[in-house]
Design a protein around this motif. Structure first.
Motif, PDB file in Angstrom:
ATOM      1  N   LEU A 184       0.835  -1.200   0.000  1.00  0.00           N
ATOM      2  CA  LEU A 184       0.000   0.000   0.000  1.00  0.00           C
ATOM      3  C   LEU A 184       0.875   1.256   0.000  1.00  0.00           C
ATOM      4  N   LEU A 185       1.942   1.232   0.810  1.00  0.00           N
ATOM      5  CA  LEU A 185       2.851   2.370   0.844  1.00  0.00           C
ATOM      6  C   LEU A 185       3.532   2.572  -0.508  1.00  0.00           C
ATOM      7  N   ALA A 186       3.957   1.457  -1.110  1.00  0.00           N
ATOM      8  CA  ALA A 186       4.627   1.538  -2.409  1.00  0.00           C
ATOM      9  C   ALA A 186       3.683   2.091  -3.471  1.00  0.00           C
ATOM     10  N   LYS A 187       2.427   1.642  -3.426  1.00  0.00           N
ATOM     11  CA  LYS A 187       1.439   2.138  -4.384  1.00  0.00           C
ATOM     12  C   LYS A 187       1.212   3.631  -4.198  1.00  0.00           C
ATOM     13  N   GLY A 188       1.151   4.054  -2.939  1.00  0.00           N
ATOM     14  CA  GLY A 188       0.965   5.475  -2.653  1.00  0.00           C
ATOM     15  C   GLY A 188       2.141   6.309  -3.136  1.00  0.00           C
ATOM     16  N   GLU A 189       3.358   5.801  -2.969  1.00  0.00           N
ATOM     17  CA  GLU A 189       4.545   6.531  -3.426  1.00  0.00           C
ATOM     18  C   GLU A 189       4.601   6.572  -4.945  1.00  0.00           C
ATOM     19  N   ASP A 190       4.203   5.481  -5.589  1.00  0.00           N
ATOM     20  CA  ASP A 190       4.151   5.480  -7.055  1.00  0.00           C
ATOM     21  C   ASP A 190       3.184   6.549  -7.557  1.00  0.00           C
ATOM     22  N   ARG A 191       2.023   6.635  -6.899  1.00  0.00           N
ATOM     23  CA  ARG A 191       1.034   7.635  -7.301  1.00  0.00           C
ATOM     24  C   ARG A 191       1.566   9.042  -7.069  1.00  0.00           C
ATOM     25  N   ARG A 192       2.237   9.245  -5.960  1.00  0.00           N
ATOM     26  CA  ARG A 192       2.819  10.552  -5.639  1.00  0.00           C
ATOM     27  C   ARG A 192       3.848  10.955  -6.700  1.00  0.00           C
ATOM     28  N   GLN A 193       4.710  10.010  -7.078  1.00  0.00           N
ATOM     29  CA  GLN A 193       5.721  10.316  -8.082  1.00  0.00           C
ATOM     30  C   GLN A 193       5.100  10.567  -9.454  1.00  0.00           C
ATOM     31  N   ARG A 194       4.000   9.883  -9.754  1.00  0.00           N
ATOM     32  CA  ARG A 194       3.315  10.114 -11.030  1.00  0.00           C
ATOM     33  C   ARG A 194       2.720  11.523 -11.054  1.00  0.00           C
ATOM     34  N   ILE A 195       2.158  11.948  -9.946  1.00  0.00           N
ATOM     35  CA  ILE A 195       1.601  13.298  -9.844  1.00  0.00           C
ATOM     36  C   ILE A 195       2.705  14.335 -10.046  1.00  0.00           C
ATOM     37  N   ILE A 196       3.854  14.125  -9.421  1.00  0.00           N
ATOM     38  CA  ILE A 196       4.972  15.056  -9.560  1.00  0.00           C
ATOM     39  C   ILE A 196       5.448  15.113 -11.008  1.00  0.00           C
ATOM     40  N   ALA A 197       5.532  13.947 -11.661  1.00  0.00           N
ATOM     41  CA  ALA A 197       5.994  13.905 -13.051  1.00  0.00           C
ATOM     42  C   ALA A 197       5.027  14.653 -13.965  1.00  0.00           C
ATOM     43  N   VAL A 198       3.730  14.458 -13.773  1.00  0.00           N
ATOM     44  CA  VAL A 198       2.736  15.152 -14.587  1.00  0.00           C
ATOM     45  C   VAL A 198       2.782  16.650 -14.306  1.00  0.00           C
ATOM     46  N   ALA A 199       2.890  17.007 -13.036  1.00  0.00           N
ATOM     47  CA  ALA A 199       2.959  18.422 -12.669  1.00  0.00           C
ATOM     48  C   ALA A 199       4.170  19.082 -13.314  1.00  0.00           C
ATOM     49  N   ARG A 200       5.297  18.390 -13.307  1.00  0.00           N
ATOM     50  CA  ARG A 200       6.506  18.944 -13.913  1.00  0.00           C
ATOM     51  C   ARG A 200       6.275  19.220 -15.403  1.00  0.00           C
ATOM     52  N   ARG A 201       5.643  18.283 -16.094  1.00  0.00           N
ATOM     53  CA  ARG A 201       5.403  18.456 -17.526  1.00  0.00           C
ATOM     54  C   ARG A 201       4.451  19.633 -17.793  1.00  0.00           C
ATOM     55  N   LEU A 202       3.378  19.728 -17.019  1.00  0.00           N
ATOM     56  CA  LEU A 202       2.414  20.802 -17.230  1.00  0.00           C
ATOM     57  C   LEU A 202       2.978  22.154 -16.808  1.00  0.00           C
ATOM     58  N   LEU A 203       3.757  22.178 -15.751  1.00  0.00           N
ATOM     59  CA  LEU A 203       4.372  23.431 -15.320  1.00  0.00           C
ATOM     60  C   LEU A 203       5.361  23.927 -16.369  1.00  0.00           C
ATOM     61  N   THR A 204       6.070  23.008 -17.004  1.00  0.00           N
ATOM     62  CA  THR A 204       7.006  23.389 -18.058  1.00  0.00           C
ATOM     63  C   THR A 204       6.264  24.002 -19.235  1.00  0.00           C
ATOM     64  N   ARG A 205       5.113  23.435 -19.547  1.00  0.00           N
ATOM     65  CA  ARG A 205       4.345  23.897 -20.712  1.00  0.00           C
ATOM     66  C   ARG A 205       3.547  25.159 -20.420  1.00  0.00           C
ATOM     67  N   ASN A 206       2.930  25.228 -19.247  1.00  0.00           N
ATOM     68  CA  ASN A 206       1.963  26.284 -18.957  1.00  0.00           C
ATOM     69  C   ASN A 206       2.359  27.216 -17.826  1.00  0.00           C
ATOM     70  N   GLY A 207       3.412  26.896 -17.101  1.00  0.00           N
ATOM     71  CA  GLY A 207       3.757  27.676 -15.927  1.00  0.00           C
ATOM     72  C   GLY A 207       2.819  27.375 -14.774  1.00  0.00           C
ATOM     73  N   SER A 208       3.125  27.914 -13.621  1.00  0.00           N
ATOM     74  CA  SER A 208       2.279  27.675 -12.452  1.00  0.00           C
ATOM     75  C   SER A 208       0.929  28.377 -12.578  1.00  0.00           C
ATOM     76  N   ARG A 209       0.961  29.582 -13.123  1.00  0.00           N
ATOM     77  CA  ARG A 209      -0.280  30.357 -13.231  1.00  0.00           C
ATOM     78  C   ARG A 209      -1.257  29.736 -14.218  1.00  0.00           C
ATOM     79  N   GLY A 210      -0.728  29.020 -15.203  1.00  0.00           N
ATOM     80  CA  GLY A 210      -1.593  28.427 -16.216  1.00  0.00           C
ATOM     81  C   GLY A 210      -1.906  26.966 -15.985  1.00  0.00           C
ATOM     82  N   THR A 211      -1.565  26.449 -14.815  1.00  0.00           N
ATOM     83  CA  THR A 211      -1.793  25.038 -14.507  1.00  0.00           C
ATOM     84  C   THR A 211      -2.676  24.912 -13.284  1.00  0.00           C
ATOM     85  N   THR A 212      -3.706  24.084 -13.375  1.00  0.00           N
ATOM     86  CA  THR A 212      -4.597  23.869 -12.235  1.00  0.00           C
ATOM     87  C   THR A 212      -4.391  22.479 -11.655  1.00  0.00           C
TER      88      THR A 212
END
Length: 201
Positions: free
Chosen positions: A10-38
């Motif tokens: 369960l912990l490993a699954k939670g960490e995988d999900r957390r890292q996936r969120i960070i990876a997606v956020a990084r991609r969207l922040l690169t494309r849209n910036g913080s102000r343009g990303t929800t």
């Protein structure tokens, strides 16, 4: 003895999900910036519900800090802050190619937070000053070992080197076709000459 495997899974699954969120956020922040990303956009692309995202990150600010923390961890893992400055600079082009998303995200967020009232201004200012201090310390080390000119001002030269790095990151993101290795080779050669030869009698 209690079987810990389901809990560990369960912990490993939670960490995988957390890292996936960070990876997606990084991609969207690169494309849209913080102000343009929800947070909703990040949750949708990461395949989690908004509530699931908020379970890991209570706010967009916290998530952006986590993305920057991951970038800092990458830098820490690849930097030798006690090594030779010229050798460190020569190794940077490979890092550009390994993690262009990290460079893009950092540059976009830096540009968004130049104003003193911007939410991440203090973080970026602190990191800038830390980078200058680290490079200046390396230059002083070279001076004390007799490898660099004693009349050089390490603090001023360190600002120049950081300015070059910030500028080449932006140039490369704008035009990835620039000959990165050659530019670094030319700059480090020029830097070596200024550290060792300029002003020498």
């Amino acid at each position: 003895m209690t079987d810990q495997r389901p809990y560990a899974a369960l912990l490993a699954k939670g960490e995988d999900r957390r890292q996936r969120i960070i990876a997606v956020a990084r991609r969207l922040l690169t494309r849209n910036g913080s102000r343009g990303t929800t947070l909703g956009e990040i949750a949708r692309e990461a395949g989690v519900t908004p509530a699931g995202l908020l379970h890991h990150f209570a706010s967009k600010e916290q998530l952006v800090h986590a993305v920057l923390d991951a970038r800092d961890d990458y830098d820490d893992a690849h930097a030798d802050r006690t090594g030779d400055i010229l050798e460190q600079l020569a190794a940077i082009p490979a890092r550009f190619r390994e993690s262009p998303d990290l460079i893009g995200m950092f540059t976009v967020l830096l540009a968004e937070n130049l104003a003193p009232e911007a939410p991440l201004h203090e973080r970026f200012l602190h990191r800038h000053r830390a980078a200058v201090d680290t490079i200046a310390a390396g230059l002083r080390r070279g001076q004390s070992e007799g490898r660099y000119r004693a009349d050089l001002d390490p603090a001023v030269k360190a600002v120049e080197i950081v300015a070059f790095l910030n500028g080449i990151e932006t140039s490369w993101l704008l035009d990835p076709s620039i000959p990165l290795a050659e530019v670094f080779r030319e700059y480090t050669g020029s830097l070596f000459r200024s550290l060792v030869l300029d002003g020498a009698s």
